[in-house]
Design a protein around this motif. Structure first.
Motif, PDB file in Angstrom:
ATOM      1  N   GLY A   1     -16.140 -74.743  -6.505  1.00  0.00           N
ATOM      2  CA  GLY A   1     -17.096 -76.377  -5.757  1.00  0.00           C
ATOM      3  C   GLY A   1     -18.102 -75.757  -4.829  1.00  0.00           C
ATOM      4  N   ILE A   2     -17.796 -74.470  -4.034  1.00  0.00           N
ATOM      5  CA  ILE A   2     -19.358 -74.080  -3.548  1.00  0.00           C
ATOM      6  C   ILE A   2     -20.640 -73.304  -4.137  1.00  0.00           C
ATOM      7  CG2 ILE A   2     -19.684 -71.876  -2.033  1.00  0.00           C
ATOM      8  CD1 ILE A   2     -16.924 -72.643  -0.806  1.00  0.00           C
ATOM      9  N   THR A   3     -20.073 -72.637  -5.015  1.00  0.00           N
ATOM     10  CA  THR A   3     -20.691 -72.261  -5.647  1.00  0.00           C
ATOM     11  C   THR A   3     -22.160 -72.951  -6.672  1.00  0.00           C
ATOM     12  OG1 THR A   3     -19.109 -69.769  -6.320  1.00  0.00           O
ATOM     13  CG2 THR A   3     -21.213 -70.325  -7.842  1.00  0.00           C
ATOM     14  N   LEU A   4     -21.290 -74.369  -7.551  1.00  0.00           N
ATOM     15  CA  LEU A   4     -21.735 -75.503  -7.588  1.00  0.00           C
ATOM     16  C   LEU A   4     -22.429 -75.820  -6.812  1.00  0.00           C
ATOM     17  CD1 LEU A   4     -19.010 -76.342 -10.089  1.00  0.00           C
ATOM     18  CD2 LEU A   4     -21.240 -75.669 -11.325  1.00  0.00           C
TER      19      LEU A   4
ATOM     20  N   MET B   1     -13.837 -81.091  -2.726  1.00  0.00           N
ATOM     21  CA  MET B   1     -12.809 -80.393  -2.406  1.00  0.00           C
ATOM     22  C   MET B   1     -10.980 -80.187  -2.370  1.00  0.00           C
ATOM     23  SD  MET B   1     -14.690 -76.644  -1.508  1.00  0.00           S
ATOM     24  CE  MET B   1     -17.064 -76.813  -1.922  1.00  0.00           C
ATOM     25  N   THR B   2      -9.915 -81.112  -2.662  1.00  0.00           N
ATOM     26  CA  THR B   2      -8.913 -80.662  -2.963  1.00  0.00           C
ATOM     27  C   THR B   2      -7.696 -79.719  -2.677  1.00  0.00           C
ATOM     28  OG1 THR B   2      -7.714 -81.375  -4.839  1.00  0.00           O
ATOM     29  CG2 THR B   2      -9.587 -83.456  -3.315  1.00  0.00           C
TER      30      THR B   2
ATOM     31  N   ALA C   1     -11.554 -72.146   2.286  1.00  0.00           N
ATOM     32  CA  ALA C   1     -12.663 -73.181   1.511  1.00  0.00           C
ATOM     33  C   ALA C   1     -14.320 -73.167   2.941  1.00  0.00           C
ATOM     34  CB  ALA C   1     -12.413 -74.280   1.063  1.00  0.00           C
ATOM     35  N   HIS C   2     -13.405 -73.952   3.979  1.00  0.00           N
ATOM     36  CA  HIS C   2     -14.729 -74.527   4.380  1.00  0.00           C
ATOM     37  C   HIS C   2     -15.319 -73.120   4.963  1.00  0.00           C
ATOM     38  CE1 HIS C   2     -15.627 -76.615   8.654  1.00  0.00           C
ATOM     39  NE2 HIS C   2     -15.766 -77.095   7.874  1.00  0.00           N
ATOM     40  N   ARG C   3     -14.411 -72.410   5.860  1.00  0.00           N
ATOM     41  CA  ARG C   3     -15.769 -71.702   5.868  1.00  0.00           C
ATOM     42  C   ARG C   3     -16.704 -71.035   5.084  1.00  0.00           C
ATOM     43  NH1 ARG C   3      -9.804 -69.374   8.010  1.00  0.00           N
ATOM     44  NH2 ARG C   3      -9.951 -67.698   6.509  1.00  0.00           N
ATOM     45  N   ASN C   4     -15.777 -70.630   3.908  1.00  0.00           N
ATOM     46  CA  ASN C   4     -17.549 -69.934   2.742  1.00  0.00           C
ATOM     47  C   ASN C   4     -17.703 -71.025   3.206  1.00  0.00           C
ATOM     48  OD1 ASN C   4     -15.725 -67.077   2.022  1.00  0.00           O
ATOM     49  ND2 ASN C   4     -13.997 -69.039   1.297  1.00  0.00           N
TER      50      ASN C   4
ATOM     51  N   VAL D   1     -23.468 -74.775   2.323  1.00  0.00           N
ATOM     52  CA  VAL D   1     -22.786 -76.377   1.501  1.00  0.00           C
ATOM     53  C   VAL D   1     -22.578 -76.674   2.526  1.00  0.00           C
ATOM     54  CG1 VAL D   1     -24.203 -74.622  -0.167  1.00  0.00           C
ATOM     55  CG2 VAL D   1     -22.160 -75.173   0.334  1.00  0.00           C
ATOM     56  N   GLY D   2     -21.552 -76.577   3.475  1.00  0.00           N
ATOM     57  CA  GLY D   2     -20.654 -77.226   4.446  1.00  0.00           C
ATOM     58  C   GLY D   2     -21.417 -79.006   4.708  1.00  0.00           C
TER      59      GLY D   2
END
Length: 285
Positions: free
Chosen positions: A129-132, A143-144, A154-157, A163-164
């Motif tokens: 998700g983050i990459t996209l 994101m689940t 995932a949130h930290r990333n 993109v947060g």
């Protein structure tokens, strides 16, 4: 005990090579870089540079962990994926290069000039998700993950990649707690049959979380859940794209077809194996 860059790398490479590690020189270099804080360029420029005893001790600790089978990415706590570095922890699957096939597949359906809403099921590190989101600045993602610890990673990333603000995170199994419809439904779900797990390489079996690997008795249970629940979550003309294991394409296409989806595309990884499948709803074609 101190030592110079060249000698430390040579000894480490020899030790890893004797154990049959596939990339001993690369592993040794990455571990020495982390232990010393030196860049690759700095080590090349001054191979005779003396390394302080404390850094050498850290290097040997990292090397011992690698010799016991721990992946370099786990030792470093990070993995490069699609040109970006992602934090990995014991709570997350270690993103593999094969999953970049899913990124390429998804990007082909994500416009650059307008909003796109995607969902990344079982997100783990958030790498998909983050990459996209990073590649498509107008996109938004849900994101689940069933693991709250994984969602925290995932949130930290997402924050570290800027993109947060366009990502939301939901703890739950697949679509649990999710509302709305999505242009793209994406997942790299667990797809390994339960009985196969004990036979996996130690780097996978002992360090990736079992919940991210175990696909049930036949490895297909997550696809049944996704196909059943995606029916009410896919936008008109939307697509479902899932990563799969080797040899699973026909069975997974049948699972989705039974739920009213039409197989649209297959994408192969660099080894030539079918790695991802794409589906649309029959009425959208």
């Amino acid at each position: 005990m101190s030592g110079d860059v060249a000698s430390l790398l040579k000894a480490a490479k020899r030790a890893l090579d004797r154990q049959g590690h596939p990339t001993p020189a690369l592993d040794a270099r990455l571990l020495l870089q982390r232990a010393t804080g030196l860049s690759h360029e700095a080590m090349i420029a001054d191979p005779d540079r003396q390394i302080a005893a404390a850094a050498v001790a850290r290097f040997h600790e990292y090397l011992d962990r690698r010799r016991r089978g721990e992946p370099v990415s786990r030792i470093l706590g990070e993995r490069e994926f699609y040109g970006r570095v992602f934090t990995v922890t014991a709570a997350t699957l270690d993103p593999r290069p094969d999953t970049e096939t899913l990124i390429e597949a998804a990007l082909a359906f994500m416009p650059r000039d307008r909003a796109c809403h995607i969902i990344d099921l079982g997100t783990g590190t958030g790498a998909i998700g983050i990459t996209l989101l990073a590649e498509r600045p107008l996109a938004h993602a849900v994101m689940t993950d069933i693991s709250l610890a994984a969602l925290a990673v995932a949130h930290r990333n997402a924050e570290s990649h800027g993109v947060g603000g366009r990502a939301s995170f939901i703890e739950g199994s697949w679509f649990a707690g999710v509302e709305g419809r999505f242009d793209l439904i994406l997942s790299n779900p667990p797809y390994i049959p339960s009985a196969i797990l004990p036979t996996l390489a130690a780097e996978v079996r002992d360090f990736d979380p079992g919940t991210a690997l175990d696909g049930g008795p036949d490895g297909l249970e997550p696809y049944r859940r996704i196909a059943a629940e995606a029916v009410s979550s896919l936008a008109p003309a939307g697509r479902v794209i899932v990563e799969i294991g080797e040899g699973q394409a026909i069975d997974i296409e049948a699972i989705f077809n039974a739920r009213g989806f039409v197989p649209e595309s297959r994408w192969k990884d660099l080894a030539g194996h079918v790695r991802c499948l794409g589906f649309t709803q029959a009425k959208a074609r």
